[in-house]
Design an enzyme around this catalytic site. Sequence first.
Site, PDB file in Angstrom:
ATOM      1  N   VAL A 189       0.868  -1.168   0.000  1.00  0.00           N
ATOM      2  CA  VAL A 189       0.000   0.000   0.000  1.00  0.00           C
ATOM      3  C   VAL A 189       0.908   1.222   0.000  1.00  0.00           C
ATOM      4  O   VAL A 189       1.759   1.365   0.882  1.00  0.00           O
ATOM      5  CB  VAL A 189      -0.931   0.019   1.228  1.00  0.00           C
ATOM      6  CG1 VAL A 189      -1.888   1.197   1.151  1.00  0.00           C
ATOM      7  CG2 VAL A 189      -1.701  -1.288   1.345  1.00  0.00           C
ATOM      8  N   GLU A 240      -3.130  10.670  -1.716  1.00  0.00           N
ATOM      9  CA  GLU A 240      -3.573  11.983  -1.250  1.00  0.00           C
ATOM     10  C   GLU A 240      -4.784  11.923  -0.333  1.00  0.00           C
ATOM     11  O   GLU A 240      -5.227  12.952   0.165  1.00  0.00           O
ATOM     12  CB  GLU A 240      -3.889  12.861  -2.466  1.00  0.00           C
ATOM     13  CG  GLU A 240      -2.689  13.101  -3.350  1.00  0.00           C
ATOM     14  CD  GLU A 240      -3.035  13.841  -4.629  1.00  0.00           C
ATOM     15  OE1 GLU A 240      -4.219  14.186  -4.834  1.00  0.00           O
ATOM     16  OE2 GLU A 240      -2.123  14.063  -5.418  1.00  0.00           O
ATOM     17  N   HIS A 250      -7.403   6.903   2.475  1.00  0.00           N
ATOM     18  CA  HIS A 250      -7.562   5.510   2.058  1.00  0.00           C
ATOM     19  C   HIS A 250      -6.398   4.645   2.541  1.00  0.00           C
ATOM     20  O   HIS A 250      -6.581   3.517   3.005  1.00  0.00           O
ATOM     21  CB  HIS A 250      -7.700   5.459   0.531  1.00  0.00           C
ATOM     22  CG  HIS A 250      -7.945   4.093  -0.015  1.00  0.00           C
ATOM     23  ND1 HIS A 250      -6.951   3.339  -0.591  1.00  0.00           N
ATOM     24  CD2 HIS A 250      -9.064   3.344  -0.073  1.00  0.00           C
ATOM     25  CE1 HIS A 250      -7.445   2.177  -0.990  1.00  0.00           C
ATOM     26  NE2 HIS A 250      -8.725   2.165  -0.685  1.00  0.00           N
ATOM     27  N   ARG A 272      12.270  -1.911  -0.891  1.00  0.00           N
ATOM     28  CA  ARG A 272      11.974  -2.986   0.051  1.00  0.00           C
ATOM     29  C   ARG A 272      11.461  -4.252  -0.639  1.00  0.00           C
ATOM     30  O   ARG A 272      11.054  -5.202   0.012  1.00  0.00           O
ATOM     31  CB  ARG A 272      10.950  -2.489   1.076  1.00  0.00           C
ATOM     32  CG  ARG A 272      11.560  -1.473   2.029  1.00  0.00           C
ATOM     33  CD  ARG A 272      10.541  -0.547   2.656  1.00  0.00           C
ATOM     34  NE  ARG A 272      11.177   0.379   3.583  1.00  0.00           N
ATOM     35  CZ  ARG A 272      11.816   1.494   3.223  1.00  0.00           C
ATOM     36  NH1 ARG A 272      11.915   1.824   1.950  1.00  0.00           N
ATOM     37  NH2 ARG A 272      12.367   2.277   4.131  1.00  0.00           N
TER      38      ARG A 272
END
Length: 164
Positions: free
Chosen positions: A90, A94, A97, A136
């Site tokens: 995720v 903006e 959410h 990552r």
Amino acid sequence: MATNLKNLSDYNKSNVPSAANMKFGIVVSEWNEEITEALYQGAYNTLVLNGANPNNIIKKYVPGSFELTKGSKYMAECTDVDAVICLGCVIQGETPHFDFVCNGVTQGITQLNLDYNVPFIFGLLTTLDQQQALDRAGGKHGNKGDEAAVTAIKMVQMGRSLNR
């Protein structure tokens, strides 16, 4: 420890039990596919490197990270896996959410761990931008998939040692 202080792919191989007699489910979010496929490759390769039989690794997709919990529950209920690795990403946008999805997945995976006698491994990247995610997922900070696979192996071994 912050990821920028530790490489996610670094682990002491002598501290990882053999995965030869273990079966793993890996549930992968299709959202942010470039990242989640890299996470999957890291997890898969680490499992095999540590002795898992490729035939004992089941991969299933869910549409997004929010669906990881339900997909992982299906995996635990419909297969005979010893652990479920939940992989998603995720990236903050903006709107709030990001917060809702991250909180929902975190709470959902925690609840699965409490409700089932199978470890559910949290392999969700929650990053501020695409570059942090890439870093990552096999980049300069290693691969969260590697870390998730090692965690899965260790948790299965722990459960077995306690005769769960």
